[in-house]
Design an enzyme around this catalytic site. Structure first.
Site, PDB file in Angstrom:
ATOM      1  N   GLY A 240      27.226 -49.876   3.749  1.00 21.71           N
ATOM      2  CA  GLY A 240      27.146 -51.324   3.890  1.00 21.71           C
ATOM      3  C   GLY A 240      28.530 -51.891   4.112  1.00 21.71           C
ATOM      4  O   GLY A 240      29.537 -51.230   3.831  1.00 21.71           O
TER       5      GLY A 240
ATOM      6  N   HIS B  95      24.918 -55.840  -3.764  1.00 19.34           N
ATOM      7  CA  HIS B  95      26.355 -55.534  -3.694  1.00 19.34           C
ATOM      8  C   HIS B  95      27.007 -56.308  -2.551  1.00 19.34           C
ATOM      9  O   HIS B  95      28.073 -56.911  -2.720  1.00 19.34           O
ATOM     10  CB  HIS B  95      26.510 -54.012  -3.515  1.00 19.34           C
ATOM     11  CG  HIS B  95      27.907 -53.516  -3.333  1.00 19.34           C
ATOM     12  ND1 HIS B  95      28.534 -52.692  -4.244  1.00 19.34           N
ATOM     13  CD2 HIS B  95      28.810 -53.697  -2.331  1.00 19.34           C
ATOM     14  CE1 HIS B  95      29.758 -52.402  -3.819  1.00 19.34           C
ATOM     15  NE2 HIS B  95      29.949 -52.997  -2.653  1.00 19.34           N
TER      16      HIS B  95
ATOM     17  N   LEU C  34      33.972 -49.784  -0.431  1.00 13.52           N
ATOM     18  CA  LEU C  34      35.052 -49.471   0.513  1.00 13.52           C
ATOM     19  C   LEU C  34      36.334 -50.209   0.151  1.00 13.52           C
ATOM     20  O   LEU C  34      37.422 -49.769   0.510  1.00 13.52           O
ATOM     21  CB  LEU C  34      34.623 -49.831   1.947  1.00 13.52           C
ATOM     22  CG  LEU C  34      33.462 -49.014   2.515  1.00 13.52           C
ATOM     23  CD1 LEU C  34      32.995 -49.600   3.838  1.00 13.52           C
ATOM     24  CD2 LEU C  34      33.870 -47.555   2.691  1.00 13.52           C
TER      25      LEU C  34
ATOM     26  N   GLN D 110      34.989 -58.222   3.638  1.00 12.56           N
ATOM     27  CA  GLN D 110      35.826 -57.026   3.516  1.00 12.56           C
ATOM     28  C   GLN D 110      36.710 -56.790   4.739  1.00 12.56           C
ATOM     29  O   GLN D 110      37.642 -55.988   4.673  1.00 12.56           O
ATOM     30  CB  GLN D 110      34.946 -55.783   3.289  1.00 12.56           C
ATOM     31  CG  GLN D 110      34.223 -55.816   1.960  1.00 12.56           C
ATOM     32  CD  GLN D 110      33.309 -54.626   1.811  1.00 12.56           C
ATOM     33  OE1 GLN D 110      32.187 -54.629   2.331  1.00 12.56           O
ATOM     34  NE2 GLN D 110      33.763 -53.592   1.133  1.00 12.56           N
TER      35      GLN D 110
HETATM   36  O1  GNR Z   1      29.414 -47.341   1.022  1.00 10.43           O
HETATM   37  C1  GNR Z   1      29.009 -47.912   0.007  1.00 10.43           C
HETATM   38  N1  GNR Z   1      28.248 -47.232  -0.888  1.00 10.43           N
HETATM   39  C2  GNR Z   1      27.615 -47.826  -1.955  1.00 10.43           C
HETATM   40  C3  GNR Z   1      27.075 -47.000  -2.932  1.00 10.43           C
HETATM   41  C4  GNR Z   1      26.400 -47.534  -4.001  1.00 10.43           C
HETATM   42  C5  GNR Z   1      26.230 -48.892  -4.108  1.00 10.43           C
HETATM   43  C6  GNR Z   1      26.778 -49.739  -3.158  1.00 10.43           C
HETATM   44  C7  GNR Z   1      27.450 -49.203  -2.082  1.00 10.43           C
HETATM   45  S1  GNR Z   1      28.093 -50.245  -0.871  1.00 10.43           S
HETATM   46  C8  GNR Z   1      29.411 -49.303  -0.258  1.00 10.43           C
HETATM   47  C9  GNR Z   1      30.046 -49.964   0.947  1.00 10.43           C
HETATM   48  C10 GNR Z   1      30.670 -51.266   0.512  1.00 10.43           C
HETATM   49  O2  GNR Z   1      31.675 -51.363  -0.142  1.00 10.43           O
HETATM   50  N2  GNR Z   1      30.050 -52.358   0.833  1.00 10.43           N
HETATM   51  O3  GNR Z   1      30.501 -53.553   0.415  1.00 10.43           O
HETATM   52 NI    NI Z   2      31.616 -53.216  -1.387  1.00 10.65          NI
END
Ligand code: GNR
Ligand code: NI
Length: 161
Positions: A37, A127, A86, A42
């Site tokens: 995601g 998230h 990330l 970001q």
């Molecule tokens: O890549 C991502 N993996 C993830 C794993 C568990 C719960 C949420 C995430 S989101 C994250 C990518 C990200 O930072 N999106 O904002």
């Molecule tokens: Ni995130």
């Protein structure tokens, strides 16, 4: 610790070609970073746009975009997921959130949609929507653990300069 992660994103007024070009760019950034995601916040943009691809199969892409997402329903039942972000590379922590949600949003064509999400999709959507509201997953974990993560990230940043 970047203060830009605390900013609140503003709604997209019209889903036009320039918005779609930005979304395509976000997909590329998400895939290049191996994320499931990405929120516009970001990448330093304050439009309410998030992209996701939670497809489990490596060689099959299922990109999804949610523009102006709004949670219209949350379940009382919760789910604990070990989350990463990330924007907090290589740090993980358990976060408790509602297990199921309903989200209203605009799609790539600017059409109003609503989806009911469960499990990983529900976690990931919450998230990403948090990012649009200036919140990050470490806001939910014990302060001691949060401070350790933030201190490590600040130290890494100093060593980069
Ligand atoms: O890549 C991502 N993996 C993830 C794993 C568990 C719960 C949420 C995430 S989101 C994250 C990518 C990200 O930072 N999106 O904002
Ligand atoms: Ni995130």
């Amino acid at each position: 610790p970047d203060p830009r992660l605390k900013l609140i994103a503003r709604p997209v007024e019209k889903v036009d070609d320039s918005v779609r070009r930005f979304i395509d760019d976000m997909y590329e950034t998400m895939y290049n970073a191996d994320g499931i995601g990405l929120a516009a916040t970001q990448v330093g943009d304050l439009r309410r746009i998030l992209v996701l691809d939670i497809a489990q199969k490596e060689n099959r892409r299922e990109p999804k975009v949610f523009i102006n997402p709004e949670i219209s329903w949350l379940s009382e039942e919760t789910n604990t997921y070990t989350e990463g972000c990330l924007s907090f590379p290589e740090h993980f922590a358990d976060v408790v959130r509602p297990k199921k949600i309903k989200v209203k949003y605009l799609d790539y064509d600017g059409k109003q949609q609503e989806v009911e999400a469960d499990e990983l999709l529900a976690t990931c959507l919450q998230h990403e929507i948090d990012h649009l509201n200036g919140k990050v997953f470490v806001d939910y974990i014990p302060p001691v653990k949060r401070d350790i993560i933030l201190r490590k990230l600040k130290k890494e940043k100093r060593n980069d300069d």
